[in-house]
Scaffold this motif. Structure first.
Motif, PDB file in Angstrom:
ATOM      1  N   THR A   1       3.149   0.230   4.564  1.00  0.00           N
ATOM      2  CA  THR A   1       4.348  -0.420   4.052  1.00  0.00           C
ATOM      3  C   THR A   1       5.265   0.657   3.484  1.00  0.00           C
ATOM      4  O   THR A   1       4.846   1.803   3.266  1.00  0.00           O
ATOM      5  CB  THR A   1       4.007  -1.416   2.931  1.00  0.00           C
ATOM      6  N   GLN A   2       6.512   0.283   3.223  1.00  0.00           N
ATOM      7  CA  GLN A   2       7.409   1.229   2.564  1.00  0.00           C
ATOM      8  C   GLN A   2       6.850   1.619   1.201  1.00  0.00           C
ATOM      9  O   GLN A   2       6.924   2.774   0.802  1.00  0.00           O
ATOM     10  CB  GLN A   2       8.811   0.635   2.422  1.00  0.00           C
ATOM     11  N   ASP A   3       6.274   0.652   0.489  1.00  0.00           N
ATOM     12  CA  ASP A   3       5.685   0.937  -0.824  1.00  0.00           C
ATOM     13  C   ASP A   3       4.547   1.950  -0.713  1.00  0.00           C
ATOM     14  O   ASP A   3       4.450   2.876  -1.520  1.00  0.00           O
ATOM     15  CB  ASP A   3       5.160  -0.341  -1.474  1.00  0.00           C
TER      16      ASP A   3
ATOM     17  N   ALA B   1       5.937   5.383   0.109  1.00  0.00           N
ATOM     18  CA  ALA B   1       6.613   5.897  -1.084  1.00  0.00           C
ATOM     19  C   ALA B   1       5.606   6.432  -2.095  1.00  0.00           C
ATOM     20  O   ALA B   1       5.803   7.511  -2.665  1.00  0.00           O
ATOM     21  CB  ALA B   1       7.471   4.799  -1.712  1.00  0.00           C
ATOM     22  N   GLU B   2       4.527   5.693  -2.281  1.00  0.00           N
ATOM     23  CA  GLU B   2       3.498   6.131  -3.231  1.00  0.00           C
ATOM     24  C   GLU B   2       2.877   7.451  -2.801  1.00  0.00           C
ATOM     25  O   GLU B   2       2.687   8.355  -3.611  1.00  0.00           O
ATOM     26  CB  GLU B   2       2.418   5.056  -3.355  1.00  0.00           C
TER      27      GLU B   2
ATOM     28  N   SER C   1      10.476   6.587  -4.592  1.00  0.00           N
ATOM     29  CA  SER C   1      10.613   5.139  -4.719  1.00  0.00           C
ATOM     30  C   SER C   1      10.626   4.469  -3.348  1.00  0.00           C
ATOM     31  O   SER C   1      10.954   5.107  -2.340  1.00  0.00           O
ATOM     32  CB  SER C   1      11.905   4.790  -5.456  1.00  0.00           C
ATOM     33  N   ARG C   2      10.301   3.189  -3.319  1.00  0.00           N
ATOM     34  CA  ARG C   2      10.385   2.426  -2.071  1.00  0.00           C
ATOM     35  C   ARG C   2      11.819   2.410  -1.580  1.00  0.00           C
ATOM     36  O   ARG C   2      12.105   2.465  -0.393  1.00  0.00           O
ATOM     37  CB  ARG C   2       9.866   0.990  -2.270  1.00  0.00           C
ATOM     38  N   SER C   3      12.750   2.352  -2.515  1.00  0.00           N
ATOM     39  CA  SER C   3      14.170   2.359  -2.175  1.00  0.00           C
ATOM     40  C   SER C   3      14.553   3.632  -1.417  1.00  0.00           C
ATOM     41  O   SER C   3      15.347   3.586  -0.478  1.00  0.00           O
ATOM     42  CB  SER C   3      15.003   2.226  -3.447  1.00  0.00           C
TER      43      SER C   3
END
Length: 117
Positions: free
Chosen positions: A27-29, A32-33, A38-40
């Motif tokens: 996922t984007q999350d 990002a992690e 950030s996910r943004s």
């Protein structure tokens, strides 16, 4: 609803980033992690609203298991002509999680097995 990689060839760095992320089931999350952003930021990169993508491209390529050349240009002349199988990608992911000592041991074992095969 699960998203799947696009059926058309990605033409921009953002589209290639997104396709590689989806192929790995991230996922984007999650991406990002792993990148410490950030996910943004990931969402902006995937829609080619650059932000700080240039400074992060090498790390993105490393985390996604693709080349920097692929992310930037869409091809990698050093890559094999065939696509990696799921097993090959799984082995690569596991290899990257190993300590340097375990990597050396795994490579020695794999070379021995390849000679015997």
């Amino acid at each position: 609803m699960a998203r799947h990689p696009p059926t058309t060839t990605p033409t921009t760095p953002g589209e290639r980033l997104r396709a590689a992320r989806l192929e790995r089931g991230l996922t984007q999350d999650a991406l990002a992690e792993r990148l410490g952003v950030s996910r943004s930021a990931v969402a902006q990169w995937e829609t080619d609203r650059a932000g700080q993508i240039r400074g992060n491209l090498l790390r993105i390529a490393e985390v996604l298991g693709v080349s920097l050349e692929y992310l930037l240009h869409g091809d990698d002349k050093r890559a094999p002509a065939h696509a990696a199988t799921g097993d090959e990608l799984a082995l690569l992911r596991l290899y990257r999680e190993l300590s340097p000592e375990d990597r050396a041991m795994l490579l020695t074992t794999a070379r021995r097995l390849a000679r015997e095969g």
